[in-house]
Design an enzyme around this catalytic site. Structure first.
Site, PDB file in Angstrom:
ATOM      1  CG  ASN A 222      72.394  66.550 -33.915  1.00  0.00           C
ATOM      2  OD1 ASN A 222      71.272  66.046 -33.846  1.00  0.00           O
ATOM      3  ND2 ASN A 222      73.464  65.863 -34.289  1.00  0.00           N
ATOM      4  CD1 TRP A 223      68.332  69.496 -29.230  1.00  0.00           C
ATOM      5  CD2 TRP A 223      66.147  69.018 -29.130  1.00  0.00           C
ATOM      6  NE1 TRP A 223      67.693  70.587 -28.695  1.00  0.00           N
ATOM      7  CE2 TRP A 223      66.353  70.328 -28.626  1.00  0.00           C
ATOM      8  CE3 TRP A 223      64.846  68.515 -29.171  1.00  0.00           C
ATOM      9  CZ2 TRP A 223      65.299  71.118 -28.159  1.00  0.00           C
ATOM     10  CZ3 TRP A 223      63.799  69.304 -28.708  1.00  0.00           C
ATOM     11  CH2 TRP A 223      64.029  70.599 -28.211  1.00  0.00           C
ATOM     12  CE  LYS A 224      74.904  64.328 -31.135  1.00  0.00           C
ATOM     13  NZ  LYS A 224      76.233  63.816 -30.875  1.00  0.00           N
TER      14      LYS A 224
ATOM     15  N   GLY B 260      81.003  65.179 -28.232  1.00  0.00           N
ATOM     16  CA  GLY B 260      80.513  64.524 -27.025  1.00  0.00           C
ATOM     17  C   GLY B 260      81.595  64.126 -26.037  1.00  0.00           C
TER      18      GLY B 260
ATOM     19  N   GLY C 211      75.769  69.792 -29.835  1.00  0.00           N
ATOM     20  CA  GLY C 211      75.079  68.580 -29.389  1.00  0.00           C
ATOM     21  C   GLY C 211      74.600  68.744 -27.952  1.00  0.00           C
ATOM     22  N   GLY C 212      75.392  68.266 -27.013  1.00  0.00           N
ATOM     23  CA  GLY C 212      74.995  68.235 -25.591  1.00  0.00           C
ATOM     24  C   GLY C 212      74.465  69.561 -25.063  1.00  0.00           C
TER      25      GLY C 212
ATOM     26  CG  HIS D  81      76.202  63.955 -36.892  1.00  0.00           C
ATOM     27  ND1 HIS D  81      76.711  62.976 -36.080  1.00  0.00           N
ATOM     28  CD2 HIS D  81      76.278  65.116 -36.185  1.00  0.00           C
ATOM     29  CE1 HIS D  81      77.070  63.526 -34.919  1.00  0.00           C
ATOM     30  NE2 HIS D  81      76.811  64.810 -34.962  1.00  0.00           N
TER      31      HIS D  81
ATOM     32  CD  GLU E  81      79.401  68.310 -35.807  1.00  0.00           C
ATOM     33  OE1 GLU E  81      78.987  69.024 -34.909  1.00  0.00           O
ATOM     34  OE2 GLU E  81      78.937  67.187 -36.049  1.00  0.00           O
TER      35      GLU E  81
ATOM     36  CB  SER F  78      83.169  69.543 -26.704  1.00  0.00           C
ATOM     37  OG  SER F  78      83.075  68.138 -26.641  1.00  0.00           O
TER      38      SER F  78
HETATM   39  C1  PEP Z   1      77.400  66.831 -32.428  1.00  0.00           C
HETATM   40  O1  PEP Z   1      76.959  65.733 -32.145  1.00  0.00           O
HETATM   41  O2  PEP Z   1      77.243  67.270 -33.582  1.00  0.00           O
HETATM   42  C2  PEP Z   1      78.107  67.574 -31.419  1.00  0.00           C
HETATM   43  C3  PEP Z   1      78.839  68.580 -31.806  1.00  0.00           C
HETATM   44  O3  PEP Z   1      77.988  67.163 -30.128  1.00  0.00           O
HETATM   45  P1  PEP Z   1      78.628  67.850 -28.824  1.00  0.00           P
HETATM   46  O4  PEP Z   1      78.356  69.322 -28.907  1.00  0.00           O
HETATM   47  O5  PEP Z   1      77.928  67.220 -27.669  1.00  0.00           O
HETATM   48  O6  PEP Z   1      80.080  67.559 -28.855  1.00  0.00           O
END
Ligand code: PEP
Length: 251
Positions: free
Chosen positions: A11-13, A175, A235-236, A97, A169, A214
């Site tokens: 997920n690039w947001k 994040g 995410g990241g 989300h 999640e 994460s």
């Molecule tokens: C997300 O935003 O769905 C996510 C899991 O982010 P991250 O991997 O950065 O925690």
């Protein structure tokens, strides 16, 4: 991880650009990632060109959207419909989300409607659910998750999970660099599967449940060893091609 084909989604947001799309397409093309479904969800403005590039390259990457409208068409400024996503060949969409729920006020009922709308256009919804730190401390994790899932079961029926994906999640792990431990994640994934099994054991056994929060190239392998974890929503680390490819390889 059980016998279900793993799915790893990024997920690039509100991040990424044409250069990142080109980098992902090129580097995935040169890799030997197989036996895993790979979905990358860029911002909507990039969906069509990304889709065109992966199709032209016969890439393993599938392109997904981060959100969709629950409405089919009309005066809804800024919204994107399933028909539009279908027209450009998008086959996955993230719904519910935690950022959409907390920042944009999406309720379990609205998220369920979006899930239903996606399915009606043969787009696979990735339904996100998870508790905040406060809710975990108050021992409300299972109640929150059951409520999000029941909203979908009530509106769409248990059979709808034959064509959908669930992502657990925990909000406190998104994040923050503080992933759930494999045991913590497995406990909730098992709860989700057993909750669905109360309605239909076969559907419960067949649904892919991703972990998100994460996930990175270092912790992915341990998470994926858990029986009820069938992949990840990232995410990241999903913005750095080497990290994301390493997570895909671990699956
Ligand atoms: C997300 O935003 O769905 C996510 C899991 O982010 P991250 O991997 O950065 O925690």
């Amino acid at each position: 991880m059980n016998q279900l084909k793993p799915l790893i989604a990024a997920n690039w947001k509100m991040n990424g650009n044409n250069a990142l799309i080109a980098e992902f397409t090129t580097k995935f093309n040169a890799s030997v990632i197989k036996d895993v479904d790979v979905v990358v969800c860029p911002a909507s403005v990039y969906l069509e060109s990304f889709k065109r590039q992966v199709s032209a390259n016969n890439s393993v990457i599938q392109v997904g959207a981060q959100n969709l409208s629950d409405k089919l068409s009309g005066a809804f400024t800024g919204e994107i419909s399933t028909e539009m996503l279908s027209e450009i060949g998008i086959d996955h969409v993230i719904v519910g989300h935690s950022e959409r729920r907390s920042l944009f006020g999406e309720t379990p009922e609205l998220v369920a409607k979006k899930y239903q709308t996606a399915l009606a256009s043969n787009i696979t919804p990735i339904l996100c659910t998870g508790e905040s730190e406060q809710q975990r401390d108050a021992k409300e994790t299972f109640t929150i998750i059951a409520n999000d899932i029941d909203a979908v079961v009530d509106l769409c029926g248990i059979e709808s999970f034959k064509n959908g994906v669930i992502a657990y999640e925990p909000v406190w792990a998104i994040g923050t660099g503080k992933s759930a431990t494999p045991d913590q994640a497995q406990e909730v994934h098992q709860f989700i599967r057993s909750h669905l099994a109360k309605h239909d054991e076969e559907v419960a056994a067949g649904v892919r449940i991703l972990y998100g929060g994460s996930v990175n190239e270092k912790n992915a392998a341990e998470l994926f060893k858990q029986q009820d974890i069938n992949g990840a929503l990232v995410g990241g680390a999903g913005l750095v091609v080497e990290k994301f490819m390493s997570i895909c390889q671990n699956a």
